[in-house]
Design a protein around this motif. Sequence first.
Motif, PDB file in Angstrom:
ATOM      1  N   GLY A 116      19.626  -3.799  27.286  1.00 51.28           N
ATOM      2  CA  GLY A 116      19.735  -2.297  27.376  1.00 51.28           C
ATOM      3  C   GLY A 116      18.551  -1.562  26.921  1.00 51.28           C
ATOM      4  O   GLY A 116      18.491  -0.321  27.018  1.00 51.28           O
ATOM      5  N   CYS A 117      17.307  -2.290  26.918  1.00 50.41           N
ATOM      6  CA  CYS A 117      16.314  -1.592  26.547  1.00 50.41           C
ATOM      7  C   CYS A 117      14.830  -1.821  27.259  1.00 50.41           C
ATOM      8  O   CYS A 117      14.370  -3.233  27.160  1.00 50.41           O
ATOM      9  CB  CYS A 117      16.204  -2.205  24.991  1.00 50.41           C
ATOM     10  N   GLY A 118      14.778  -1.000  28.145  1.00 45.39           N
ATOM     11  CA  GLY A 118      13.580  -1.343  29.124  1.00 45.39           C
ATOM     12  C   GLY A 118      13.811  -1.062  30.572  1.00 45.39           C
ATOM     13  O   GLY A 118      14.477   0.013  30.755  1.00 45.39           O
ATOM     14  N   ASP A 149      13.668  10.739  29.429  1.00 48.18           N
ATOM     15  CA  ASP A 149      13.669  11.017  28.072  1.00 48.18           C
ATOM     16  C   ASP A 149      12.684  10.136  27.516  1.00 48.18           C
ATOM     17  O   ASP A 149      12.451   8.560  28.050  1.00 48.18           O
ATOM     18  CB  ASP A 149      15.111  10.748  27.543  1.00 48.18           C
ATOM     19  N   ASN A 150      12.366  10.147  26.176  1.00 52.46           N
ATOM     20  CA  ASN A 150      11.726   8.988  25.502  1.00 52.46           C
ATOM     21  C   ASN A 150      12.512   7.873  25.481  1.00 52.46           C
ATOM     22  O   ASN A 150      13.602   8.028  25.305  1.00 52.46           O
ATOM     23  CB  ASN A 150      11.231   9.540  24.167  1.00 52.46           C
ATOM     24  N   GLY A 151      11.795   6.952  25.805  1.00 54.31           N
ATOM     25  CA  GLY A 151      12.363   5.433  25.765  1.00 54.31           C
ATOM     26  C   GLY A 151      13.161   5.152  26.984  1.00 54.31           C
ATOM     27  O   GLY A 151      13.694   4.203  27.098  1.00 54.31           O
ATOM     28  N   SER A 152      13.348   5.979  28.207  1.00 53.25           N
ATOM     29  CA  SER A 152      13.747   5.506  29.329  1.00 53.25           C
ATOM     30  C   SER A 152      13.066   4.489  29.973  1.00 53.25           C
ATOM     31  O   SER A 152      13.524   4.158  31.055  1.00 53.25           O
ATOM     32  CB  SER A 152      14.010   6.847  30.049  1.00 53.25           C
ATOM     33  N   GLY A 153      11.677   4.449  29.880  1.00 55.82           N
ATOM     34  CA  GLY A 153      11.148   2.945  30.329  1.00 55.82           C
ATOM     35  C   GLY A 153      10.162   3.376  31.437  1.00 55.82           C
ATOM     36  O   GLY A 153       9.529   2.513  32.088  1.00 55.82           O
ATOM     37  N   LYS A 154       9.286   4.694  31.156  1.00 51.65           N
ATOM     38  CA  LYS A 154       8.364   5.176  32.071  1.00 51.65           C
ATOM     39  C   LYS A 154       7.179   4.234  31.701  1.00 51.65           C
ATOM     40  O   LYS A 154       6.598   3.507  32.765  1.00 51.65           O
ATOM     41  CB  LYS A 154       7.888   6.557  31.740  1.00 51.65           C
ATOM     42  N   THR A 155       6.724   4.000  30.556  1.00 54.20           N
ATOM     43  CA  THR A 155       5.579   3.409  30.319  1.00 54.20           C
ATOM     44  C   THR A 155       5.744   1.708  30.619  1.00 54.20           C
ATOM     45  O   THR A 155       4.919   1.149  31.254  1.00 54.20           O
ATOM     46  CB  THR A 155       5.202   3.381  28.854  1.00 54.20           C
ATOM     47  N   LEU A 215      13.360  -6.301  30.390  1.00 55.72           N
ATOM     48  CA  LEU A 215      14.056  -5.801  28.952  1.00 55.72           C
ATOM     49  C   LEU A 215      13.576  -6.308  27.797  1.00 55.72           C
ATOM     50  O   LEU A 215      13.424  -7.607  27.552  1.00 55.72           O
ATOM     51  CB  LEU A 215      15.702  -6.253  29.202  1.00 55.72           C
ATOM     52  N   TYR A 216      13.270  -5.593  26.850  1.00 54.66           N
ATOM     53  CA  TYR A 216      12.700  -5.900  25.557  1.00 54.66           C
ATOM     54  C   TYR A 216      13.952  -6.550  24.823  1.00 54.66           C
ATOM     55  O   TYR A 216      13.865  -7.522  23.818  1.00 54.66           O
ATOM     56  CB  TYR A 216      12.175  -4.784  24.657  1.00 54.66           C
ATOM     57  N   ALA A 217      15.087  -6.074  25.023  1.00 56.54           N
ATOM     58  CA  ALA A 217      16.333  -6.303  24.298  1.00 56.54           C
ATOM     59  C   ALA A 217      17.403  -5.878  25.319  1.00 56.54           C
ATOM     60  O   ALA A 217      17.266  -5.179  26.089  1.00 56.54           O
ATOM     61  CB  ALA A 217      16.597  -5.511  23.073  1.00 56.54           C
TER      62      ALA A 217
HETATM   63  N1  LIG Z   1       6.839  -3.817  22.879  1.00 50.02           N
HETATM   64  C1  LIG Z   1       8.113  -3.319  22.732  1.00 50.02           C
HETATM   65  N2  LIG Z   1       8.845  -4.190  22.066  1.00 50.02           N
HETATM   66  C2  LIG Z   1      10.210  -3.875  21.943  1.00 50.02           C
HETATM   67  N3  LIG Z   1      10.756  -2.781  22.515  1.00 50.02           N
HETATM   68  C3  LIG Z   1       9.990  -1.816  23.279  1.00 50.02           C
HETATM   69  C4  LIG Z   1       8.484  -2.207  23.285  1.00 50.02           C
HETATM   70  N4  LIG Z   1       8.056  -1.419  24.010  1.00 50.02           N
HETATM   71  C5  LIG Z   1       8.929  -0.299  24.395  1.00 50.02           C
HETATM   72  N5  LIG Z   1      10.059  -0.836  23.883  1.00 50.02           N
HETATM   73  C6  LIG Z   1      11.326  -0.174  23.930  1.00 50.02           C
HETATM   74  O1  LIG Z   1      11.796   0.134  25.459  1.00 50.02           O
HETATM   75  C7  LIG Z   1      12.431   1.127  25.879  1.00 50.02           C
HETATM   76  C8  LIG Z   1      11.494   1.717  26.886  1.00 50.02           C
HETATM   77  O2  LIG Z   1       9.960   1.990  26.382  1.00 50.02           O
HETATM   78  P1  LIG Z   1       8.937   2.891  27.012  1.00 50.02           P
HETATM   79  O3  LIG Z   1       8.774   2.111  28.304  1.00 50.02           O
HETATM   80  O4  LIG Z   1       7.946   3.037  26.187  1.00 50.02           O
HETATM   81  O5  LIG Z   1       9.536   4.278  27.387  1.00 50.02           O
HETATM   82  P2  LIG Z   1       9.066   5.814  27.669  1.00 50.02           P
HETATM   83  O6  LIG Z   1       7.546   5.584  27.972  1.00 50.02           O
HETATM   84  O7  LIG Z   1       9.845   6.160  28.813  1.00 50.02           O
HETATM   85  O8  LIG Z   1       9.122   6.551  26.314  1.00 50.02           O
HETATM   86  C9  LIG Z   1      12.295   1.954  24.481  1.00 50.02           C
HETATM   87  O9  LIG Z   1      13.599   2.051  23.857  1.00 50.02           O
HETATM   88  C10 LIG Z   1      11.122   1.229  23.730  1.00 50.02           C
HETATM   89  O10 LIG Z   1      11.417   1.466  22.281  1.00 50.02           O
END
Ligand SMILES: Nc1ncnc2c1ncn2[C@@H]1O[C@H](COP(=O)(O)OP(=O)(O)O)[C@@H](O)[C@H]1O
Length: 256
Positions: free
Chosen positions: A14-16, A35-41, A10-12
């Motif tokens: 609820g985020c990750g 969706d975008n931001g769902s955590g795929k990457t 989790l970056y924050a």
């Molecule tokens: N390096 C980072 N620092 C802070 N938040 C991040 C970072 N990378 C991704 N996030 C956040 O984490 C969440 C998941 O991101 P990501 O894995 O890139 O999603 P996806 O690939 O599904 O679009 C998003 O809300 C994104 O903004």
Amino acid sequence: MLKAEALSYLYAPGCGIQELSLTINERDCIVLIGDNGSGKTTLLYALAGLLQPQQGSVTYDGKPVMPGDIGIVFQHPDDQFITTSVLDEVIFGLENTQVPREDMAKRAYQALDDVGMRWAEAHHPMTLSGGEKQRVALAAVLAMQPKILLFDEVTAMLDSHARADFYALLKTLKTRYTIVMTTHLVEEYMFANRICYLDAHHLAFDGDLATFAAQYPAHPMPFVITLQRACQLPFRVQSYEECVQQLWASTYTTSQ
Ligand SMILES: Nc1ncnc2c1ncn2[C@@H]1O[C@H](COP(=O)(O)OP(=O)(O)O)[C@@H](O)[C@H]1O
Ligand SMILES: [Mg+2]
């Protein structure tokens, strides 16, 4: 077998990704959606060992993932290029491995042959088209002889011709590698034996496309699936040719 167990990053709050478990079997071709931001990457990075999980583990056949086990290709290949020729680019990744120097060129040429890019061995990577760059980035990964390939929206920036070329390559790669790919292009669902759907930081669905289509009727589907549904064809009919044969069987056979 690549296994993620109760993985959290989790970056924050609820985020990750959070407490995510996933087992990737030999020769799976998983399409990872969400969706975008769902955590795929984030998930792909953690699987590749590019991110240390805050909690949970990633193992390959029960052992920690070793460098070179997992190959990853990104949406923007430009970000990865370091050298000034296609051949050097593919060899570069091998420099930090145990591969004997005399085998490096052999491996690099094989990888360039696999992606159809040997002709460009002396070209500067930045002079290539988007599709060609993507194939060179892929060759650099293949030369490492990874056990698993991770593709993060690799076709997102390609035009329709380059995308078709990439799909032809993907069909071959699927027979030799275990693949996990993220995409927003529904047509690419057709490559998968498993659809993994990320929602609210965890896997909301993990199963085949037929079950996914039934469980998420409002989710956009590849055109052939839409056609098959609209015409009430059995789910096993998954190509346009088969749809035509099923729908116009008599016409089709008489015209043969
Ligand atoms: N390096 C980072 N620092 C802070 N938040 C991040 C970072 N990378 C991704 N996030 C956040 O984490 C969440 C998941 O991101 P990501 O894995 O890139 O999603 P996806 O690939 O599904 O679009 C998003 O809300 C994104 O903004
Ligand atoms: Mg992403």
